[in-house]
Design an enzyme around this catalytic site. Structure first.
Site, PDB file in Angstrom:
ATOM      1  N   GLU A   1       0.788  -1.222  -0.055  1.00 27.70           N
ATOM      2  CA  GLU A   1      -0.045   0.036   0.156  1.00 27.70           C
ATOM      3  C   GLU A   1       0.744   1.338  -0.089  1.00 27.70           C
ATOM      4  O   GLU A   1       0.616   2.304  -0.766  1.00 27.70           O
ATOM      5  CB  GLU A   1      -0.953  -0.011   1.065  1.00 27.70           C
ATOM      6  CG  GLU A   1      -1.856  -1.113   1.378  1.00 27.70           C
ATOM      7  CD  GLU A   1      -2.972  -1.071   0.084  1.00 27.70           C
ATOM      8  OE1 GLU A   1      -3.231   0.042  -0.492  1.00 27.70           O
ATOM      9  OE2 GLU A   1      -3.862  -1.922   0.151  1.00 27.70           O
TER      10      GLU A   1
ATOM     11  N   ARG B   1       0.743   3.875  -3.495  1.00 28.20           N
ATOM     12  CA  ARG B   1       0.188   5.083  -2.853  1.00 28.20           C
ATOM     13  C   ARG B   1       1.197   6.145  -2.762  1.00 28.20           C
ATOM     14  O   ARG B   1       0.977   7.354  -3.338  1.00 28.20           O
ATOM     15  CB  ARG B   1      -0.694   5.058  -1.749  1.00 28.20           C
ATOM     16  CG  ARG B   1      -1.716   3.815  -2.116  1.00 28.20           C
ATOM     17  CD  ARG B   1      -2.859   4.064  -0.862  1.00 28.20           C
ATOM     18  NE  ARG B   1      -3.653   3.031  -0.862  1.00 28.20           N
ATOM     19  CZ  ARG B   1      -4.943   2.594  -0.350  1.00 28.20           C
ATOM     20  NH1 ARG B   1      -5.392   3.833   0.003  1.00 28.20           N
ATOM     21  NH2 ARG B   1      -5.590   1.571  -0.274  1.00 28.20           N
TER      22      ARG B   1
ATOM     23  N   ASP C   1      -5.373 -10.025  -7.981  1.00 25.94           N
ATOM     24  CA  ASP C   1      -5.391  -9.125  -9.156  1.00 25.94           C
ATOM     25  C   ASP C   1      -4.188  -8.487  -9.638  1.00 25.94           C
ATOM     26  O   ASP C   1      -3.777  -8.591 -11.065  1.00 25.94           O
ATOM     27  CB  ASP C   1      -6.605  -7.979  -8.530  1.00 25.94           C
ATOM     28  CG  ASP C   1      -6.195  -7.188  -7.339  1.00 25.94           C
ATOM     29  OD1 ASP C   1      -5.289  -7.517  -6.897  1.00 25.94           O
ATOM     30  OD2 ASP C   1      -7.137  -6.480  -7.072  1.00 25.94           O
TER      31      ASP C   1
ATOM     32  N   GLU D   1     -11.945   0.840 -10.155  1.00 25.41           N
ATOM     33  CA  GLU D   1     -11.647  -0.118 -11.205  1.00 25.41           C
ATOM     34  C   GLU D   1     -12.460   0.004 -12.658  1.00 25.41           C
ATOM     35  O   GLU D   1     -11.962   0.024 -13.699  1.00 25.41           O
ATOM     36  CB  GLU D   1     -11.563  -1.542 -10.754  1.00 25.41           C
ATOM     37  CG  GLU D   1     -10.423  -2.028  -9.886  1.00 25.41           C
ATOM     38  CD  GLU D   1     -10.752  -1.374  -8.768  1.00 25.41           C
ATOM     39  OE1 GLU D   1     -11.861  -1.073  -8.166  1.00 25.41           O
ATOM     40  OE2 GLU D   1      -9.638  -1.208  -7.748  1.00 25.41           O
TER      41      GLU D   1
HETATM   42  C1  DMJ Z   1      -6.100   0.496  -5.002  1.00 22.62           C
HETATM   43  O1  DMJ Z   1      -5.474   0.850  -3.687  1.00 22.62           O
HETATM   44  C2  DMJ Z   1      -5.339  -0.061  -5.977  1.00 22.62           C
HETATM   45  O2  DMJ Z   1      -6.183   0.107  -7.362  1.00 22.62           O
HETATM   46  C3  DMJ Z   1      -5.473  -1.426  -5.804  1.00 22.62           C
HETATM   47  O3  DMJ Z   1      -4.717  -1.893  -6.737  1.00 22.62           O
HETATM   48  C4  DMJ Z   1      -6.473  -2.264  -5.481  1.00 22.62           C
HETATM   49  N1  DMJ Z   1      -7.449  -1.657  -4.530  1.00 22.62           N
HETATM   50  C5  DMJ Z   1      -7.443  -0.109  -4.413  1.00 22.62           C
HETATM   51  C6  DMJ Z   1      -8.588   0.343  -5.322  1.00 22.62           C
HETATM   52  O4  DMJ Z   1      -9.663  -0.103  -5.179  1.00 22.62           O
END
Ligand code: DMJ
Length: 675
Positions: free
Chosen positions: A306, A310, A439, A575
């Site tokens: 994270e 970010r 994912d 998404e």
């Molecule tokens: C974000 O932090 C990123 O896109 C991550 O890959 C998946 N989850 C969240 C948004 O849904």
């Protein structure tokens, strides 16, 4: 004293060891009249010269020579300031910062990595971070830098007219000087770099004017939908500023904040969005916070993934867009502090790092890490190595990818969700999903391949194999609308469950097809984005839940999408909007914009908090009470609104997809230029 000297000189012949000037009476001014004819003056000078001793003449000649040399020297040194003054003013004209304190530079291509400080240790606790002060811009590939749009001039309401006029004048000045250098917030106009055909199917008439062909671009005016996104952003930002400034997340209902890492997460995630939306004032304020208050030397545990996507990703992309080295310095700092995560027996990183202490650990209950987390930090660490010239970042993350490439336990390219940090093996085998915990593994296979110039074949192989695995094991069609969806596989049993997170996939597939992969991928992308849209459309609020289950058999009165009570929340996730953006860029089909517009309106209707900010909600099925959760996730500003703005744009150079690759948190990073 002067008179005494005069009379002494007149009385006796001049001594040879000092200088004296002897004047005959008729030569003295005022004595014997004043003859000023040229011939007389020449004769008289010559006579005086002849009367001087050889020493006197030599001294005079020496003095003349000395004065001449001084003259030449001072002339050349006076030239320098002039020269630099001229250069400076040219530079200023060319790179006049849009925002005070920022300066842009324009090297021609992405520079090759340079060695960073050789003494810089791997881990903060072992070797205190040495941050050699970089020149203001060290290695910013400015042809990738994007000028912030000037649209704020049109939108500003808080500004005095004089300020607007001032900005317009300034902007015009900049435009004049920059037109031939860099496109308006458009990445690149260097012909040798754009070797591929234009990416977009956006109709010719909608593209910037013909000036583009000459390497010059007119600003593409923003449209009403983009204005609505700006308005939404400002509203969200107001809440954050009023109640959560400098904290991780806004709690808009209770007018407070929550902390996760205590690092101003929302502010950092939103930096490049502000830049892209042209919100100069907001950006400048946030920059000041980063400069003065963003401190990583804190005894705090952060999640490696994270904070990489970010914080590191946000800082790197903001550095690229703005050219401001402050963001690179901060990126290096956090990058170094995250490195202890890789100190594990298998080199598969731990999930958590204490960035102050330089220690890392897995979650309390397991020594496993999540597969998506350890394989979705690569774009950022690789870019950090390229920028700093310090290969340790890239080495660490490349090793993870190489290792995962060779692992057994995959199912036709599909990976399990967990990996052990001791053994380096997959655990919890037999469960396969494109949703949570797996994912972005798939997303980063493709994106790393693109980032590195499409040379790293193992990444491409793994990606292609995985998509075949998706087709073989996870694709099904729902009833009654026959929507193609991606389900899950658990120990041989198919489940018609699909996370909203999976909606990144249509965009990624389209990006792959755009980069030369099979057209089948584009077909699949088209089918899947329709499904993702239906996950909104078929729900009472027009907002998707976190998870849906698709009906495999037609039942009277049932739609394709079913929602379980535990899954009916919406976290303002990006998404679907992300994929709509890619689909519009590559097809030019306006229906994708229209779908995104519907979604924005529904966010406004059900998640907007009047006093500022947006909130996640608990129940997308209840329009009369969606049950606000009192939290605005940082990705709403970092991703959702950014993709929304880009989706509504007809400017393919507003983050050109042949020049940039988005990380999984929507932070654009440059695609490396092949050597
Ligand atoms: C974000 O932090 C990123 O896109 C991550 O890959 C998946 N989850 C969240 C948004 O849904």
């Amino acid at each position: 004293a002067a008179a005494a000297m005069y009379s002494a000189a007149a009385a006796s012949p001049p001594r040879r060891d000092f200088i004296s000037v002897t004047l005959s009476p008729e030569e003295a001014v005022g004595v014997g009249g004043y003859n000023n004819s040229k011939a007389w003056r020449r004769r008289s000078c010559w006579r005086k010269w002849k009367q001087l001793s050889r020493l006197q003449r030599s001294i005079i000649l020496f003095l003349f020579a000395f004065l001449a040399v001084c003259g030449v020297v001072s002339f050349t040194s006076m030239g320098e300031p002039w020269k630099s003054l001229t250069n400076k003013s040219l530079d200023e004209q060319r790179t006049e910062p849009e925002i005070p304190g920022l300066k842009l530079v324009n090297p021609a291509v992405l520079p090759a990595p340079q060695k960073a400080d050789a003494n810089a240790g791997d881990y903060p606790e072992l070797s205190p971070q040495k941050q050699p002060k970089l020149p203001h811009i060290r290695r910013s590939p400015s042809n990738l830098q994007i000028k912030p749009p000037r649209r704020d001039v049109r939108l500003k309401t808080r500004h005095a007219t004089s300020k607007i006029v001032e900005e317009l004048v300034q902007a015009d000045k900049e435009e004049k000087t920059e037109k031939s250098v860099i496109s308006w917030r458009g990445a690149v106009i260097e012909p040798d770099q754009s070797t591929e055909p234009p990416s977009s199917k956006i109709k010719e008439s909608e593209k910037p004017s013909s000036l583009e062909a000459e390497g010059q671009k007119e600003p593409v005016p923003i449209n009403e939908r983009q204005m609505a996104v700006i308005e939404a952003f400002r509203h969200a930002w107001k809440g954050y500023k009023d109640f959560a400034w400098g904290h991780d997340e806004l709690k808009p209902l209770s007018k407070s904040y929550s902390e996760w890492f205590g690092l101003g997460l929302t502010l950092i995630d939103a930096l490049d969005t502000m830049w892209i939306l042209g919100l100069k004032e907001e950006f400048e304020e946030a920059r000041i916070w980063v400069a003065n208050d963003l401190v990583f030397d804190k005894n705090v545990d952060v999640n490696l993934f994270e904070s990489t996507i970010r914080i590191l990703g946000g800082l790197l992309s903001t550095y690229h867009l703005s050219g401001d080295s402050l963001f690179l310095e901060k990126a290096k700092d956090i990058g170094n502090r995250l490195m202890p995560a890789f100190k594990t027996p298998s080199k598969i990183p731990y999930s958590d790092v204490n960035i102050g202490r330089g220690t890392a650990h897995p979650p309390r209950w397991t020594s496993d890490s999540t597969v998506a987390e350890v394989t979705s930090i690569q774009l950022e660490f690789r870019e950090l190595s390229r920028l700093t010239g310090d290969e340790k970042f890239q080495k660490a993350v490349d090793e993870v990818m190489k290792h995962v490439h060779t692992l057994s336990g995959k199912n036709d390219g599909l990976v399990p969700m967990f990996i052990n940090t001791n053994s380096g093996q997959f655990t919890h085998l037999g469960v396969y999903t494109l949703g949570a915990r797996a994912d972005s593994y798939y997303e980063y296979l493709l994106k790393q391949w693109i980032q590195g110039g499409k040379k790293e074949n193992e990444l491409l192989e793994d990606y292609m194999r995985a998509i075949e695995g998706v087709k073989k094991h996870l694709l099904q069609r729902s009833q009654p609308k026959k929507l193609t969806f991606v389900g899950e596989l658990a120990h041989g049993h198919f489940s018609a469950k699909m996370d909203h997170l999976v909606c990144f996939l249509p965009g990624t597939l389209a990006l792959g097809a755009h980069n030369g992969l099979t057209a089948d991928h584009m077909k699949l992308a088209e089918a899947l984005i329709e499904t993702c849209y239906q996950m909104y459309e078929q729900v009472e609020t027009g907002l998707s839940p976190e998870i849906v289950h698709f009906n495999l058999h037609a039942q009277k009165g049932h739609k394709d999408v079913e929602i379980k009570p535990a899954d009916r929340h919406n976290l303002l996730r990006p998404e679907t909007v992300e994929s709509l953006f890619y689909m519009y860029r590559f097809t030019g089909d306006k229906k994708y914009q229209d779908w995104g517009w519907e979604i924005l309106q529904n966010f406004n209707k059900y998640t907007r908090v009047p006093t500022g900010g947006y909130t996640s909600i608990n129940n997308v099925q209840n329009p009369s009470n969606p049950e606000p959760r009192d939290k605005m996730e940082s990705f709403f500003l970092g991703e959702t609104l950014k993709y929304m703005f880009l989706l509504f744009s007809d400017d393919i150079d507003l983050i050109n997809l042949d020049k940039f690759v988005f990380n999984t948190e929507a932070h654009p990073l440059p695609i490396w230029v092949p050597a």
